[in-house]
Design a protein around this motif. Structure first.
Motif, PDB file in Angstrom:
ATOM      1  N   GLY A 181      -3.191  42.932 -25.804  1.00  0.00           N
ATOM      2  CA  GLY A 181      -3.057  42.931 -27.255  1.00  0.00           C
ATOM      3  C   GLY A 181      -3.310  41.566 -27.848  1.00  0.00           C
ATOM      4  O   GLY A 181      -3.861  40.673 -27.203  1.00  0.00           O
ATOM      5  N   GLU A 195       1.527  41.225 -28.075  1.00  0.00           N
ATOM      6  CA  GLU A 195       1.622  42.681 -28.022  1.00  0.00           C
ATOM      7  C   GLU A 195       1.408  43.138 -26.583  1.00  0.00           C
ATOM      8  O   GLU A 195       0.566  42.591 -25.873  1.00  0.00           O
ATOM      9  CB  GLU A 195       0.563  43.308 -28.929  1.00  0.00           C
ATOM     10  CG  GLU A 195       0.672  42.892 -30.383  1.00  0.00           C
ATOM     11  CD  GLU A 195      -0.545  43.271 -31.199  1.00  0.00           C
ATOM     12  OE1 GLU A 195      -0.477  43.177 -32.439  1.00  0.00           O
ATOM     13  OE2 GLU A 195      -1.584  43.642 -30.603  1.00  0.00           O
ATOM     14  N   ARG A 213       0.749  49.707 -26.228  1.00  0.00           N
ATOM     15  CA  ARG A 213       0.204  50.289 -27.464  1.00  0.00           C
ATOM     16  C   ARG A 213       0.189  51.807 -27.305  1.00  0.00           C
ATOM     17  O   ARG A 213      -0.419  52.329 -26.374  1.00  0.00           O
ATOM     18  CB  ARG A 213      -1.185  49.747 -27.751  1.00  0.00           C
ATOM     19  CG  ARG A 213      -1.831  50.391 -28.965  1.00  0.00           C
ATOM     20  CD  ARG A 213      -2.998  49.594 -29.529  1.00  0.00           C
ATOM     21  NE  ARG A 213      -2.538  48.668 -30.561  1.00  0.00           N
ATOM     22  CZ  ARG A 213      -2.417  47.353 -30.383  1.00  0.00           C
ATOM     23  NH1 ARG A 213      -2.733  46.815 -29.220  1.00  0.00           N
ATOM     24  NH2 ARG A 213      -2.003  46.582 -31.367  1.00  0.00           N
ATOM     25  N   VAL A 269       3.136  49.766 -31.654  1.00  0.00           N
ATOM     26  CA  VAL A 269       2.746  48.627 -30.820  1.00  0.00           C
ATOM     27  C   VAL A 269       4.003  47.855 -30.441  1.00  0.00           C
ATOM     28  O   VAL A 269       4.871  47.586 -31.285  1.00  0.00           O
ATOM     29  CB  VAL A 269       1.719  47.725 -31.538  1.00  0.00           C
ATOM     30  CG1 VAL A 269       2.283  47.127 -32.824  1.00  0.00           C
ATOM     31  CG2 VAL A 269       1.227  46.627 -30.606  1.00  0.00           C
TER      32      VAL A 269
END
Length: 230
Positions: free
Chosen positions: A132, A149, A152, A157
């Motif tokens: 991410g 992140e 997902r 997220v």
């Protein structure tokens, strides 16, 4: 049908992050240099058979499950601990009262790994940064804080790798990075969420101040086929 956040790794690996998955049938695994997590659709003997068939040799499966489920036959318990799964109370961007952080790229991987080695936010492998977006703050050319992140899922997220170097703690840098990532997710139409150990009171307090609330308890189960347990 259960909510996707009740089995987050599974819905990540059969959905938006399928390109980062290997496995078959009722089980999936992240490539280990990205994340050390595996998943089963349901806790059934058939799913655990699929889990074992593609589990890297001499490696435990690390599962995010709704409860501390009974150990299936042929498996050994290595560890089990609860995490708090937290989500924001609102879906509106927060006022941007923070300096815009740097967007971290492939060129920053060494600096990210060096920060992780010191701050120890949790698992972070050679390719975790590809899961991410990551942002950070630098001081005197050194990365001193970052957040990014990880999982997902459809419409969600996970925020992760939230850490600050000891020399820069106490200045609210983690909160600023979190607000940045939260706002970006909300603008994209995604809902941010995160996982934190309940005993990490400082982090839990920060997340509450940022508007997160506990959605549920998630169990992290480390399990290994008995044939691989020696």
């Amino acid at each position: 049908m259960s909510h996707v956040l009740d089995n987050p790794v599974w819905f990540a690996l059969i959905g938006p992050q399928a390109d980062f998955a290997h496995g078959q049938g009722l089980a999936r695994h992240f490539y280990r240099d990205m994340a050390p997590f595996s998943a089963v659709e349901e806790a059934t003997p058939a799913a655990y058979a699929d889990l074992a068939s593609d589990l890297p040799s001499n490696t435990e499966a690390r599962l995010f499950r709704p409860s501390d489920e009974a150990l299936p036959p042929g498996w050994l318990a290595i560890d089990a601990f609860p995490m708090l799964q937290m989500v924001p109370k609102h879906d509106r961007p927060i006022a941007e009262d923070y300096a815009v952080p740097d967007d971290l790229t492939e060129a920053d991987v060494l600096a990210m790994r060096e920060l992780v080695d010191v701050a120890k936010p949790g698992p972070f492998g050679p390719r975790t940064h590809r899961l991410g977006r990551f942002v950070g703050y630098r001081e005197n050319g050194r990365l001193v804080a970052m957040a990014g992140e990880r999982l997902r899922l459809p419409s969600y997220v996970e925020l992760s790798a939230i850490c600050t170097h000891p020399v820069a703690r106490g200045r609210g840098l983690a909160g600023k990075l979190m607000r940045c990532l939260m706002n970006r997710a909300i603008v994209r139409g995604e809902s941010p969420f995160l996982h934190v150990r309940p005993e990490n009171r400082e982090a839990v307090s920060l997340y509450h101040r940022l508007g997160f609330t506990v959605r549920r308890e998630i169990w992290v189960l480390w399990r290994k086929p008995v044939s691989e347990a020696s």
